[in-house]
Design a protein around this motif. Structure first.
Motif: not given
Length: 369
Positions: A317-321
């Motif tokens: 997930s780019p959001q979690l990253e």
């Protein structure tokens, strides 16, 4: 934070999944950042050791069977005698008192007794347990919140409290706001379209009809409710407005007000066959979309839809990253802080403790205190 275990180790050490070398990944995740000590609470020396630890503690969390800590002389009243400021939190299946307080429990028992399974079973088939145990996670979150409220009160009064959390009551609130539905004039709560064996509209979640919560899309699944009734029918109206713009449904379906569907069916103005047709139209429409497309539409159009993420989706997930969610603790990559705060907090300093790893340090500190 100190994890007190019996001499043979916490039962959480024996919960899967397990790594290739036999370590419990469950234990590694939930016991990270704790110091660990062993103490036989059923022995006199163990009780005295526990009370020494309690004398300097701010919070205690325990999840024993109601009555067990009383028999050991370690109930709230006992601990309060050596530390009147203690916030003592008990997490039990049904609460510390009442006619069900000594009932045995399991994951599916708690969800069934709390209510959510009734509204989320699959047609007329028996309900199934959630694949990953979650009931006590809800209870633990409530326990943390309750303990912090007691801490706030302690700052004003100088005295602690006993916080009593029942997992049964915690899961009752995990119903997608269904428990609030009567406040907007929907006495049975909003749910999926369904019918009973007599062909009558049923909003309780039983029966078959067009009830469906998971929908196949091009790259997996999305979770979505075709909700009806005053509480949530407007979200289904938004969905069919999207279908109409894309030319995916006829004018009759597009004009249907899902807030009024129960009354329309009861009056014979709409048939259950037509509602089944609506479900089929939605299924065909979503089958050509991706999870990302449905998610973007859900945000833009206010739909009750969300992608069903796999573990792989979460890991990438780019959001979690972007939020620095993943942290390396020892040899494991674990979910990190659930919130970012300006002061240093939620810092992962150590992996889960080995059995008795910190006995000398922690118990030595208790003796010196």
């Amino acid at each position: 934070m100190i994890q007190v275990e019996p001499p043979e180790g916490s039962s959480a050490r024996r919960v899967g999944p397990f790594s290739s070398d036999g370590e419990s990944l469950y234990w590694e995740a939930y016991a990270a950042n704790k110091r660990g000590v062993t103490c036989d609470l059923d022995a006199r020396d163990g009780r005295e050791t526990a009370l020494r630890l309690c004398a300097t503690a701010d919070f205690i969390f325990e999840s024993e069977t109601p009555g067990a800590m009383t028999r050991r002389g370690l109930a709230y009243e006992d601990v309060c005698g050596v530390n009147p400021r203690i916030v003592y939190t008990s997490i039990t299946p049904f609460g510390s008192d009442g006619p069900k307080s000594r009932y045995a429990d399991s994951e599916i028992v708690l969800w069934a007794a709390g209510g959510p399974l009734a509204a989320h079973r699959d047609g007329d088939r028996p309900p199934l347990r959630i694949s990953v145990p979650q009931a006590y996670l809800h209870a633990a979150a409530d326990a943390a919140g309750g303990a912090l409220l007691a801490h706030l009160a302690r700052r004003r009064t100088g005295r602690g409290q006993h916080v009593d959390v029942a997992a049964n009551q915690s899961v009752t609130q995990a119903t997608l706001s269904r428990i609030l539905a009567t406040a907007v004039g929907d006495p049975q709560g909003s749910n999926l379209v369904a019918s009973d064996r007599d062909g009558r509209l049923d909003q309780s979640g039983s029966g078959s009809g067009t009830e469906q919560t998971k929908w196949r899309v091009r790259d997996g699944w999305v979770a979505m409710h075709l909700a009806l009734g005053p509480a949530a029918g407007r979200f289904t109206n938004n969905l069919f407005a999207w279908l109409r713009e894309e030319g995916a449904c006829d004018e009759r379906l597009a004009a249907l007000d899902w807030r009024e569907v129960p009354d329309l069916v009861a009056a014979g103005e709409r048939s259950l066959d037509e509602l089944e047709r609506a479900r089929a139209v939605v299924a065909g429409f979503l089958a050509g979309r991706t999870k990302r497309e449905v998610m973007e539409a859900s945000l833009a159009r206010k739909l009750l839809a969300a992608p069903v993420l796999t573990v792989g989706d979460l890991a990438e997930s780019p959001q979690l990253e972007a939020r620095d969610f993943w942290v390396e603790v020892g040899e494991h990559r674990l979910p990190g802080p659930f919130a970012h705060v300006s002061a240093e907090a939620f810092v992962f300093r150590r992996p889960a403790p080995r059995l008795g790893e910190h006995n000398a340090d922690v118990l030595g500190e208790a003796v010196r205190a």
